[in-house]
Enzyme design. Structure first.
Site, PDB file in Angstrom:
ATOM      1  N   GLU A 130      42.379  31.866  39.232  1.00 36.85           N
ATOM      2  CA  GLU A 130      42.987  33.067  38.634  1.00 36.85           C
ATOM      3  C   GLU A 130      43.210  34.058  39.765  1.00 36.85           C
ATOM      4  O   GLU A 130      42.333  34.241  40.619  1.00 36.85           O
ATOM      5  CB  GLU A 130      42.005  33.633  37.596  1.00 36.85           C
ATOM      6  CG  GLU A 130      42.384  34.986  37.060  1.00 36.85           C
ATOM      7  CD  GLU A 130      41.354  35.543  36.043  1.00 36.85           C
ATOM      8  OE1 GLU A 130      40.581  34.773  35.441  1.00 36.85           O
ATOM      9  OE2 GLU A 130      41.323  36.777  35.891  1.00 36.85           O
ATOM     10  N   GLU A 179      44.817  45.270  38.003  1.00 31.66           N
ATOM     11  CA  GLU A 179      43.785  45.329  36.973  1.00 31.66           C
ATOM     12  C   GLU A 179      42.931  46.579  37.156  1.00 31.66           C
ATOM     13  O   GLU A 179      42.616  46.981  38.277  1.00 31.66           O
ATOM     14  CB  GLU A 179      42.888  44.083  37.047  1.00 31.66           C
ATOM     15  CG  GLU A 179      41.967  43.968  35.849  1.00 31.66           C
ATOM     16  CD  GLU A 179      41.086  42.726  35.882  1.00 31.66           C
ATOM     17  OE1 GLU A 179      40.914  42.135  36.960  1.00 31.66           O
ATOM     18  OE2 GLU A 179      40.566  42.366  34.820  1.00 31.66           O
TER      19      GLU A 179
HETATM   20  C1  LIG Z   1      43.683  40.130  29.368  1.00 33.98           C
HETATM   21  O1  LIG Z   1      43.465  40.692  30.600  1.00 33.98           O
HETATM   22  C2  LIG Z   1      42.143  40.782  31.068  1.00 33.98           C
HETATM   23  C3  LIG Z   1      42.193  41.400  32.406  1.00 33.98           C
HETATM   24  O2  LIG Z   1      42.652  40.530  33.370  1.00 33.98           O
HETATM   25  C4  LIG Z   1      41.514  39.410  31.064  1.00 33.98           C
HETATM   26  O3  LIG Z   1      40.209  39.448  31.575  1.00 33.98           O
HETATM   27  C5  LIG Z   1      41.532  38.909  29.682  1.00 33.98           C
HETATM   28  O4  LIG Z   1      40.951  37.631  29.627  1.00 33.98           O
HETATM   29  C6  LIG Z   1      42.928  38.863  29.182  1.00 33.98           C
HETATM   30  N1  LIG Z   1      42.963  38.383  27.842  1.00 33.98           N
HETATM   31  C7  LIG Z   1      43.744  37.387  27.520  1.00 33.98           C
HETATM   32  C8  LIG Z   1      43.676  36.868  26.150  1.00 33.98           C
HETATM   33  O5  LIG Z   1      44.503  36.896  28.279  1.00 33.98           O
END
Ligand SMILES: *[C@@H]1O[C@H](CO)[C@@H](O)[C@H](O)[C@H]1NC(C)=O
Ligand SMILES: *[C@@H]1O[C@H](CO)[C@@H](O)[C@H](O)[C@H]1NC(C)=O
Length: 317
Positions: free
Chosen positions: A134, A139
């Site tokens: 990832e 962020e």
């Molecule tokens: C949305 O973004 C956050 C921040 O990166 C991440 O940790 C989270 O898993 C995300 N949720 C989804 C469903 O992608």
């Protein structure tokens, strides 16, 4: 016959790019006109336990969560209070249809979400997390600058403590199994890289370069005189050798990038509260009132800035 000629040409081109370093050609332009051909809404549960209800395209269109005019506007639904017994506030998680390995992604952003409880992200994700890795390009939580750039992956990927970047490294082990999945993050040194300051300065550009040897992330605020002309103009080819020192630099010194990062989809999402934004330490230390969940349920007026606005996203390969 034709195929082998094409292959030879292709490998020659690829060899040339490797030899000369940072020249890449435009492969995808994602703007208001092409957004829905390139990204899909994912109405899934938030794995980070946010106070959010990710909606499908039809709901996003009917609630004004997506607006495609001159820009791509992606917003939470902030039209009213929400029920404490429901799943959370309607919002978006969009994912690119295509996957990318060696590439540059440039995001030309006019506005990013901020406000108490918000947790927006622009990031990339591979298969079978954490094995495919990832890359978090943008962020942060609860209005607090600066932007945080992070890799998360499986064991055996660490970053040298001292490296050629303008940001400040946090943890250096990218393994999600250590440091409570903090990953190997880097804080930008420019307060305009996140939240209210990002927006009041007219936004800017983020760019990420991924090769088999390294991952680099840059940010330029809208009026930064050092913004490379190929970034500013959304040129048909870009040369990262002219972009200067990256804000975050993740080399392959102690991390095999090819084995820790599979082909990635680009994801843009906005969640609320959850494991980071809603944690008691992060929420109350940011000066936000109430509890995160109560605030997000009951204060739509406080969330009017909970939206991204993109002029375009361009991918170069
Ligand atoms: C949305 O973004 C956050 C921040 O990166 C991440 O940790 C989270 O898993 C995300 N949720 C989804 C469903 O992608
Ligand atoms: C890195 O991983 C790739 C893919 O698994 C592998 O082919 C390559 O040999 C590895 N490189 C090193 C230096 O171990």
């Amino acid at each position: 016959m034709q195929f082998s000629v094409a292959s030879v040409l292709l490998s020659t081109l690829l060899a040339a790019r490797t030899a000369y370093g940072g020249t890449y050609s435009l492969s995808d332009t994602i703007d208001a006109g092409s957004f829905l051909d390139n990204f899909a809404f994912q109405a899934i549960a938030d794995p980070t336990h946010g106070r959010v209800n990710y909606v499908d395209l039809q709901t996003a269109q009917s609630e004004g969560i997506i607006t495609l005019g001159n820009t791509i506007r992606l917003s939470a639904d902030v039209s009213g209070t929400i029920s404490a017994s429901g799943p959370g506030r309607d919002s978006f998680r969009v994912q690119s249809n295509k996957q990318y390995t060696t590439h540059i992604a440039v995001f030309n952003v006019d506005h990013m979400p901020h406000g108490c409880g918000t947790w927006p992200a622009i990031w990339e994700l591979g298969a079978n997390w954490p094995n495919g890795g990832e890359v978090d390009i943008v962020e942060g939580v609860n209005d607090v600058p600066p932007n945080r750039m992070t890799l998360h992956t499986s064991a055996g990927c660490t970053m040298p403590a001292s490296r050629d970047e303008s940001g400040t490294p946090l943890q250096n082990d990218c393994n999600v199994a250590v440091n409570s999945n903090a990953g190997c993050g880097v804080l930008e040194n420019d307060p305009n890289s996140y939240g209210p300051d990002f927006n009041s300065n007219g936004g800017g550009w983020w760019a990420m370069e991924r090769t088999s040897d390294e991952i680099k992330i840059w940010f330029w605020t809208r009026n930064d005189a050092n913004t490379p002309s190929d970034i500013k103009n959304g040129a048909s080819s870009v040369n990262t050798d002219n972009w200067g020192r990256p804000d975050a630099y993740f080399p392959n010194t102690d991390c095999n990038i090819s084995s820790h990062f599979s082909p990635h989809n680009i994801i843009i999402n906005l969640t609320f509260c959850g494991d980071w934004a809603g944690s008691s330490s992060a929420y109350s230390s940011s000066g936000c009132p109430d509890t995160c969940v109560d605030y997000v349920n009951n204060n739509p007026a406080g969330l009017i800035n909970a939206f991204f606005e993109f002029e375009w996203i361009k991918i170069y390969e």
